[in-house]
Design an enzyme around this catalytic site. Structure first.
Site, PDB file in Angstrom:
ATOM      1  N   ILE A 297      -5.200 -18.227 -39.449  1.00 40.79           N
ATOM      2  CA  ILE A 297      -4.648 -16.885 -39.241  1.00 40.79           C
ATOM      3  C   ILE A 297      -3.475 -16.926 -38.253  1.00 40.79           C
ATOM      4  O   ILE A 297      -2.496 -16.185 -38.393  1.00 40.79           O
ATOM      5  CB  ILE A 297      -5.759 -15.896 -38.765  1.00 40.79           C
ATOM      6  CG1 ILE A 297      -5.271 -14.453 -38.824  1.00 40.79           C
ATOM      7  CG2 ILE A 297      -6.254 -16.229 -37.373  1.00 40.79           C
ATOM      8  CD1 ILE A 297      -5.182 -13.889 -40.206  1.00 40.79           C
TER       9      ILE A 297
ATOM     10  N   SER B 285      -5.278 -25.164 -27.979  1.00 45.04           N
ATOM     11  CA  SER B 285      -6.029 -25.486 -29.191  1.00 45.04           C
ATOM     12  C   SER B 285      -6.642 -26.864 -29.010  1.00 45.04           C
ATOM     13  O   SER B 285      -6.000 -27.773 -28.476  1.00 45.04           O
ATOM     14  CB  SER B 285      -5.088 -25.460 -30.400  1.00 45.04           C
ATOM     15  OG  SER B 285      -5.795 -25.798 -31.562  1.00 45.04           O
ATOM     16  N   ARG B 286      -7.899 -26.995 -29.460  1.00 45.13           N
ATOM     17  CA  ARG B 286      -8.558 -28.291 -29.318  1.00 45.13           C
ATOM     18  C   ARG B 286      -7.926 -29.348 -30.211  1.00 45.13           C
ATOM     19  O   ARG B 286      -7.788 -30.493 -29.861  1.00 45.13           O
ATOM     20  CB  ARG B 286     -10.047 -28.170 -29.693  1.00 45.13           C
ATOM     21  CG  ARG B 286     -10.945 -28.033 -28.491  1.00 45.13           C
ATOM     22  CD  ARG B 286     -12.376 -27.943 -28.919  1.00 45.13           C
ATOM     23  NE  ARG B 286     -12.564 -26.840 -29.864  1.00 45.13           N
ATOM     24  CZ  ARG B 286     -13.738 -26.469 -30.369  1.00 45.13           C
ATOM     25  NH1 ARG B 286     -14.834 -27.104 -30.022  1.00 45.13           N
ATOM     26  NH2 ARG B 286     -13.833 -25.468 -31.203  1.00 45.13           N
TER      27      ARG B 286
ATOM     28  N   LYS C  37      -9.010  -9.552 -35.055  1.00 46.09           N
ATOM     29  CA  LYS C  37     -10.193  -8.835 -35.482  1.00 46.09           C
ATOM     30  C   LYS C  37     -11.221  -9.840 -36.014  1.00 46.09           C
ATOM     31  O   LYS C  37     -10.804 -10.869 -36.529  1.00 46.09           O
ATOM     32  CB  LYS C  37      -9.857  -7.766 -36.526  1.00 46.09           C
ATOM     33  CG  LYS C  37      -9.302  -8.342 -37.843  1.00 46.09           C
ATOM     34  CD  LYS C  37     -10.161  -8.171 -39.053  1.00 46.09           C
ATOM     35  CE  LYS C  37     -10.831  -9.332 -39.576  1.00 46.09           C
ATOM     36  NZ  LYS C  37     -11.109  -9.469 -40.971  1.00 46.09           N
TER      37      LYS C  37
ATOM     38  N   ASP D   6     -16.745  -9.753 -42.770  1.00 44.79           N
ATOM     39  CA  ASP D   6     -15.477 -10.238 -42.205  1.00 44.79           C
ATOM     40  C   ASP D   6     -14.299  -9.598 -42.938  1.00 44.79           C
ATOM     41  O   ASP D   6     -13.424  -9.006 -42.295  1.00 44.79           O
ATOM     42  CB  ASP D   6     -15.415 -11.770 -42.244  1.00 44.79           C
ATOM     43  CG  ASP D   6     -14.110 -12.284 -41.675  1.00 44.79           C
ATOM     44  OD1 ASP D   6     -14.032 -12.503 -40.459  1.00 44.79           O
ATOM     45  OD2 ASP D   6     -13.137 -12.427 -42.456  1.00 44.79           O
TER      46      ASP D   6
END
Lengths: 307, 307
Positions: free
Chosen positions: B13, B35-36, B89, B167
């Protein structure tokens, strides 16, 4: 001038708690009852809320004691008629209902009181004050009772939306959210649902305070023998145990306070004060935690249960 | 002075929507990513939010795009550091989390933006204005899509608390609660849960507006072929159909508006305005309806599903 109140839903909770509490409370009189199957003594009786509102032009307030599934429609009807409203717990079948009622009560400039009786248990205020001076390290809640004793002949409680073991469990959550100043959230939950029912008979919740203290919670409706309604709080400066649903307080193992249940008279004194100010007291936090537990909970089928 | 923003969670996303939208928006610059597993181009990269907050003293705002289970802890961390926060969201894994964030953002006097991208679909504002002039008689929602296409390799979405078909369904609920002025509540729900999953693959909700208009809703993740994201509203003066997730509007069957998706750029313009005022825009109504559907919903086991 006393508040002229009408009560809707003359069931067990109304007879056991509301009627005696109203009699004890200065500033409020019960003048009418609406009930499909029962009649109140010494008051005007109606078959439903609509008839009561039509028949009692001078009514100031409506007390709603019917099962939660019917409460929203009735509360809207009463608020739209300009009446103050007292809601038994839980204040609605869903969180959105209660939020909608709060907005409507503001528009109508009347009192909405979402009552949480366990918050008025004798030792809750003292427990809250003690905790406020300390850092919480861990909380453990055990809420175990015998559903056959407390809810005989209440099939709605086992239906989807009937809350199941969260019907008593929400009392624990109402105390928790009163005595802990920080927000509390549900991290995960297991819901044990009997194969012949749609609502849980047992639940374990993993919760936490905003600053990270764990809150382990067990709700169980299969407890026979002694009943358990305990909240234990470990802090950086001693431990607290609230038991008997908030009516007994122990600090570091020693009983500090043990008092009989006077929850409903305290709630009616609160209601009289709220109505004087046209104020709203409708905390949705306990109901939100229940909805959150269902939202993030894992359904675990368990053995059939005959109530 | 442009807002200096850091983004957390560089997944699908973020790459598909957030990065291009930020580039298009005046008043905000992306200066860092946490971010990992992934690296942003032309920005400073960090393994996690803590490292980003420590490394970027001038950061103004944090954009949280990771799965909802991790959002609350990260949002608290960012708010406590005095940063404005943009939430993808759903804004949290539970309703209580979001309410706690709203309270914290007020305390910190910073912006909290719970984004609902479908509310910015091209035809939503026009639909809302049209409905406001009429009396709603009935609403029907059909939200049917192919989970294998839209959510490949996202096992968290099938876990307890992963929302399942809610979702995408929460997008429909976000439009519903935007275009209907009255409160909306859930009366009952059926949740179809595959026997090898913990979250629903399909759901039907019976809802209603406060004044009693029925709202029938179907969410289904098993739709192959054409996808359906439709909201039909029958009124006392004609019918409306919002389709393609709010980007196409038909009135009495005739297309009035059909526009490409420009939701995320519109959200970033909104965020820039909110930050200028240190304002909060965090409507929990869509998430509350989801929690309410789980609270009052009946679990219906259904066939195994391999994604």
């Amino acid at each position: 001038m006393n508040i002229r109140a009408g009560l809707v839903g003359l069931g067990k909770i109304a007879r056991d708690q509301h009627l005696p509490a109203i009699l004890k409370t200065d500033g409020i009189d019960l003048i009418a009852v609406a009930s499909r199957n029962a009649q109140g003594e010494g008051v005007n009786n109606y078959p439903d809320l609509g008839a009561m509102l039509a028949g009692e032009a001078d009514l100031d307030a409506v007390i709603l004691c019917q099962p939660p599934q019917a409460r929203y429609h009735a509360a809207r009807q009463a608020l739209l008629a300009g009446k103050h409203v007292f809601l038994e717990k839980p204040p609605g079948a869903t969180v959105s209902e209660v939020e909608a009622l709060i907005a409507l009560a503001k528009e109508q400039n009347v009192t909405l009181y979402a009552s949480w009786h366990s918050r008025y248990a004798a030792a809750v205020a003292q427990a809250k004050a003690w905790i406020a001076q300390r850092r919480i390290e861990r909380i453990s809640i055990q809420w175990r009772e015998d559903v056959r004793h407390w809810h005989p002949g209440q099939p709605w409680i086992w239906e989807a939306g009937g809350f199941g073991v969260f019907d008593p469990g929400i009392n624990a959550l109402s105390i928790l959210t009163e005595i802990v100043a920080e927000p509390v959230t549900v991290l995960s939950a297991n819901l044990e649902v009997p194969s012949n029912k749609d609502a849980p008979i047992g639940a374990t919740l993993t919760m936490a305070t905003a600053s990270g203290a764990p809150i382990d919670t067990v709700f169980d409706w299969r407890q026979t023998g002694p009943q358990t309604w305990d909240i234990a709080v470990d802090t950086d400066n001693g431990g607290l145990l609230l038991s008997e649903g908030g009516n007994t307080l122990r600090l570091d193992g020693e009983v500090q306070l043990k008092a009989p249940d006077e929850e409903y008279p305290a709630m009616y004194r609160r209601f009289v004060d709220l109505v004087a100010d046209r104020a709203i007291d409708a905390d949705t936090a306990p109901l939100r935690l229940v909805a959150d537990a269902f939202l993030c909970g894992r359904h675990c089928p368990t053995a059939m249960f005959e109530d």
